[in-house]
Design an enzyme around this catalytic site. Structure first.
Site, PDB file in Angstrom:
ATOM      1  N   LYS A  13      45.347  37.841  28.925  1.00 49.05           N
ATOM      2  CA  LYS A  13      46.400  38.863  28.926  1.00 49.05           C
ATOM      3  C   LYS A  13      47.507  38.562  29.604  1.00 49.05           C
ATOM      4  O   LYS A  13      48.669  38.771  29.067  1.00 49.05           O
ATOM      5  CB  LYS A  13      45.563  40.246  29.372  1.00 49.05           C
ATOM      6  CG  LYS A  13      44.332  40.613  28.700  1.00 49.05           C
ATOM      7  CD  LYS A  13      43.938  42.053  29.290  1.00 49.05           C
ATOM      8  CE  LYS A  13      43.359  41.915  30.506  1.00 49.05           C
ATOM      9  NZ  LYS A  13      42.109  40.859  30.741  1.00 49.05           N
ATOM     10  N   ARG A  88      41.686  51.125  31.900  1.00 48.27           N
ATOM     11  CA  ARG A  88      40.486  50.134  31.754  1.00 48.27           C
ATOM     12  C   ARG A  88      39.413  51.365  31.826  1.00 48.27           C
ATOM     13  O   ARG A  88      38.149  50.883  31.662  1.00 48.27           O
ATOM     14  CB  ARG A  88      40.269  49.415  33.270  1.00 48.27           C
ATOM     15  CG  ARG A  88      40.647  48.084  32.974  1.00 48.27           C
ATOM     16  CD  ARG A  88      40.586  47.394  34.297  1.00 48.27           C
ATOM     17  NE  ARG A  88      39.910  46.079  34.587  1.00 48.27           N
ATOM     18  CZ  ARG A  88      40.935  45.136  34.710  1.00 48.27           C
ATOM     19  NH1 ARG A  88      42.216  45.190  34.453  1.00 48.27           N
ATOM     20  NH2 ARG A  88      40.536  43.947  34.715  1.00 48.27           N
ATOM     21  N   ARG A 127      41.028  28.994  36.241  1.00 43.07           N
ATOM     22  CA  ARG A 127      42.278  29.736  36.684  1.00 43.07           C
ATOM     23  C   ARG A 127      42.925  29.502  38.009  1.00 43.07           C
ATOM     24  O   ARG A 127      42.561  29.694  39.012  1.00 43.07           O
ATOM     25  CB  ARG A 127      42.257  31.294  36.321  1.00 43.07           C
ATOM     26  CG  ARG A 127      43.409  31.937  36.678  1.00 43.07           C
ATOM     27  CD  ARG A 127      43.440  33.139  36.112  1.00 43.07           C
ATOM     28  NE  ARG A 127      42.248  34.202  36.674  1.00 43.07           N
ATOM     29  CZ  ARG A 127      42.056  35.465  36.078  1.00 43.07           C
ATOM     30  NH1 ARG A 127      42.933  35.688  34.902  1.00 43.07           N
ATOM     31  NH2 ARG A 127      41.142  36.101  36.253  1.00 43.07           N
ATOM     32  N   ARG A 160      44.247  30.297  44.190  1.00 41.52           N
ATOM     33  CA  ARG A 160      43.186  31.003  43.262  1.00 41.52           C
ATOM     34  C   ARG A 160      42.894  32.278  43.848  1.00 41.52           C
ATOM     35  O   ARG A 160      43.094  32.554  44.843  1.00 41.52           O
ATOM     36  CB  ARG A 160      42.193  29.932  43.380  1.00 41.52           C
ATOM     37  CG  ARG A 160      42.162  28.551  42.661  1.00 41.52           C
ATOM     38  CD  ARG A 160      41.100  28.010  42.901  1.00 41.52           C
ATOM     39  NE  ARG A 160      41.612  26.316  42.214  1.00 41.52           N
ATOM     40  CZ  ARG A 160      41.349  26.023  40.796  1.00 41.52           C
ATOM     41  NH1 ARG A 160      40.774  26.715  39.964  1.00 41.52           N
ATOM     42  NH2 ARG A 160      41.958  24.667  40.494  1.00 41.52           N
ATOM     43  N   ARG A 172      32.309  41.718  36.574  1.00 44.37           N
ATOM     44  CA  ARG A 172      33.589  42.015  35.916  1.00 44.37           C
ATOM     45  C   ARG A 172      33.471  42.045  34.219  1.00 44.37           C
ATOM     46  O   ARG A 172      33.877  43.184  33.652  1.00 44.37           O
ATOM     47  CB  ARG A 172      34.552  40.898  36.127  1.00 44.37           C
ATOM     48  CG  ARG A 172      35.166  41.309  37.586  1.00 44.37           C
ATOM     49  CD  ARG A 172      35.959  40.179  38.319  1.00 44.37           C
ATOM     50  NE  ARG A 172      37.138  39.718  37.562  1.00 44.37           N
ATOM     51  CZ  ARG A 172      37.682  38.528  37.724  1.00 44.37           C
ATOM     52  NH1 ARG A 172      36.973  37.501  38.421  1.00 44.37           N
ATOM     53  NH2 ARG A 172      38.626  38.469  36.933  1.00 44.37           N
TER      54      ARG A 172
HETATM   55  P1  ADP Z   1      43.553  37.710  31.796  1.00 47.21           P
HETATM   56  O1  ADP Z   1      44.850  38.144  32.380  1.00 47.21           O
HETATM   57  O2  ADP Z   1      43.094  38.310  30.380  1.00 47.21           O
HETATM   58  O3  ADP Z   1      42.315  37.591  32.896  1.00 47.21           O
HETATM   59  P2  ADP Z   1      44.622  34.971  31.924  1.00 47.21           P
HETATM   60  O4  ADP Z   1      45.827  35.050  31.167  1.00 47.21           O
HETATM   61  O5  ADP Z   1      45.044  34.894  33.502  1.00 47.21           O
HETATM   62  O6  ADP Z   1      43.643  36.069  31.543  1.00 47.21           O
HETATM   63  O7  ADP Z   1      43.789  33.467  31.429  1.00 47.21           O
HETATM   64  C1  ADP Z   1      42.744  33.136  32.002  1.00 47.21           C
HETATM   65  C2  ADP Z   1      42.832  31.540  32.023  1.00 47.21           C
HETATM   66  O8  ADP Z   1      42.495  31.031  30.829  1.00 47.21           O
HETATM   67  C3  ADP Z   1      44.062  31.151  32.621  1.00 47.21           C
HETATM   68  O9  ADP Z   1      43.632  29.978  33.507  1.00 47.21           O
HETATM   69  C4  ADP Z   1      44.826  30.630  31.480  1.00 47.21           C
HETATM   70  O10 ADP Z   1      45.562  29.466  31.697  1.00 47.21           O
HETATM   71  C5  ADP Z   1      43.506  30.446  30.398  1.00 47.21           C
HETATM   72  N1  ADP Z   1      43.781  30.845  29.036  1.00 47.21           N
HETATM   73  C6  ADP Z   1      44.631  31.804  28.627  1.00 47.21           C
HETATM   74  N2  ADP Z   1      44.576  31.813  27.253  1.00 47.21           N
HETATM   75  C7  ADP Z   1      43.751  30.885  26.763  1.00 47.21           C
HETATM   76  C8  ADP Z   1      43.497  30.452  25.481  1.00 47.21           C
HETATM   77  N3  ADP Z   1      43.908  31.136  24.471  1.00 47.21           N
HETATM   78  N4  ADP Z   1      42.637  29.232  25.417  1.00 47.21           N
HETATM   79  C9  ADP Z   1      42.381  28.500  26.477  1.00 47.21           C
HETATM   80  N5  ADP Z   1      42.652  28.880  27.726  1.00 47.21           N
HETATM   81  C10 ADP Z   1      43.364  30.193  28.162  1.00 47.21           C
HETATM   82  P1  ADP Z   2      40.925  40.099  35.071  1.00 48.11           P
HETATM   83  O1  ADP Z   2      41.951  40.292  33.976  1.00 48.11           O
HETATM   84  O2  ADP Z   2      40.894  38.909  35.353  1.00 48.11           O
HETATM   85  O3  ADP Z   2      39.926  41.230  35.042  1.00 48.11           O
HETATM   86  P2  ADP Z   2      43.047  41.885  37.005  1.00 48.11           P
HETATM   87  O4  ADP Z   2      43.855  41.151  37.597  1.00 48.11           O
HETATM   88  O5  ADP Z   2      43.366  42.693  35.597  1.00 48.11           O
HETATM   89  O6  ADP Z   2      41.622  40.809  36.416  1.00 48.11           O
HETATM   90  O7  ADP Z   2      41.975  43.000  37.815  1.00 48.11           O
HETATM   91  C1  ADP Z   2      41.279  42.447  38.812  1.00 48.11           C
HETATM   92  C2  ADP Z   2      40.623  43.477  39.450  1.00 48.11           C
HETATM   93  O8  ADP Z   2      41.407  44.453  39.924  1.00 48.11           O
HETATM   94  C3  ADP Z   2      39.656  44.383  38.828  1.00 48.11           C
HETATM   95  O9  ADP Z   2      38.300  43.430  38.715  1.00 48.11           O
HETATM   96  C4  ADP Z   2      39.525  45.407  39.443  1.00 48.11           C
HETATM   97  O10 ADP Z   2      38.800  45.571  40.542  1.00 48.11           O
HETATM   98  C5  ADP Z   2      40.861  45.756  39.658  1.00 48.11           C
HETATM   99  N1  ADP Z   2      41.798  46.677  38.710  1.00 48.11           N
HETATM  100  C6  ADP Z   2      42.873  45.910  37.931  1.00 48.11           C
HETATM  101  N2  ADP Z   2      43.351  46.996  37.123  1.00 48.11           N
HETATM  102  C7  ADP Z   2      42.516  47.946  37.118  1.00 48.11           C
HETATM  103  C8  ADP Z   2      42.191  49.290  36.418  1.00 48.11           C
HETATM  104  N3  ADP Z   2      43.159  49.537  35.362  1.00 48.11           N
HETATM  105  N4  ADP Z   2      41.386  50.193  36.845  1.00 48.11           N
HETATM  106  C9  ADP Z   2      40.434  49.918  37.828  1.00 48.11           C
HETATM  107  N5  ADP Z   2      40.450  48.582  38.480  1.00 48.11           N
HETATM  108  C10 ADP Z   2      41.447  47.875  38.077  1.00 48.11           C
END
Ligand code: ADP
Ligand code: ADP
Ligand code: ZN
Length: 217
Positions: A13, A88, A127, A160, A172
């Protein structure tokens, strides 16, 4: 345009949101980034959110709804925005519907990024981001062009997330399936849900999203 990117943690995302932000000139609103900033700054919200985030649990609806309500009132959101990580829960989705209705705005599309759970652990544990500009990277899947130097800003500092470890990932994912996945039928019923294959290469996913966005205008 108002867009929601919906998908499990690690689905891509944030990666795609950064690209859409650049291409479409839409502000990216990431509740995860906002909450991490609040924790780092030690604000009241940050103090309340910290333990939930470290445990891989969702922060309360009240906190995140408050953050988003304030943020979309700001000037730069007038022409639309892209939500990454919000809503969410169904309660958050309903609160968003109410906020938009009050402003006479409407949600254009919800894009589901579908990724198998098995792929998410590697994505999350690999990541990292630039400590200066927040550009996202991955140990294997997306390295900077020059080792150790951010493509976007030239910084050599990277960070990180504290919650990007194997133990937290499983809670999660559980939270996603139990609390967030019910949003899929919620938006499907409204006729605004589009699905992209998030297992594809990063560029391929971007192309799929551009196709969805192109079909709207
Ligand atoms: P989210 O915001 O949904 O938690 P991220 O965009 O941070 O996910 O992506 C998680 C990790 O996976 C990052 O290190 C990113 O570089 C990698 N990543 C994102 N999209 C892809 C993909 N289509 N294929 C492989 N790795 C990906
Ligand atoms: P990822 O896409 O990798 O799960 P985010 O950066 O979106 O990570 O979220 C990290 C953490 O922040 C979540 O595990 C949760 O604890 C909190 N969080 C983020 N967005 C929300 C939301 N809309 N509602 C509740 N908790 C949230
Ligand atoms: Zn950078």
């Amino acid at each position: 345009m108002i867009i929601i990117l919906l998908g499990p943690p690690g689905a891509g995302k944030g990666t795609q949101a950064q690209r859409i932000e650049t291409k479409q000139g839409l502000v990216q609103l990431s509740t995860g980034d906002m909450l991490r900033a609040a924790v780092a700054a030690g604000t009241e919200v940050g103090k309340k959110a910290k333990a939930f985030m470290e445990a891989g649990k969702l922060v309360t609806d009240e906190i995140v709804i408050g953050i988003i309500a304030d943020r979309i009132d700001e000037d730069d959101c007038k022409n639309g925005f892209l939500l990454d990580g919000f809503p969410r829960t169904v309660a958050q989705a309903e609160a968003l519907d109410n906020m938009l209705a009050r402003k006479d705005l409407k949600l254009d599309v919800v894009i589901e990024m579908k990724v198998d759970d098995a792929a998410l652990v590697d994505r999350i544990t690999g990541r990292y981001t630039c400590a200066n500009c927040n550009q996202g990277y991955h140990d294997v899947n997306l390295k900077p062009k020059v080792d150790g130097v951010c493509d976007n800003c030239g910084s050599t500092n990277f960070k990180r997330r504290a919650d990007d470890n194997r133990e937290t990932v499983s809670s999660r994912l559980e939270a996603y399936h139990a609390q967030t996945a019910p949003l899929l039928p919620y938006y499907k019923a409204k006729g605004i849900l589009k699905v992209v294959d998030g297992m594809a290469d990063i560029d391929d996913v971007t192309a799929q999203i551009n196709e969805v966005l192109g079909s709207l205008s």
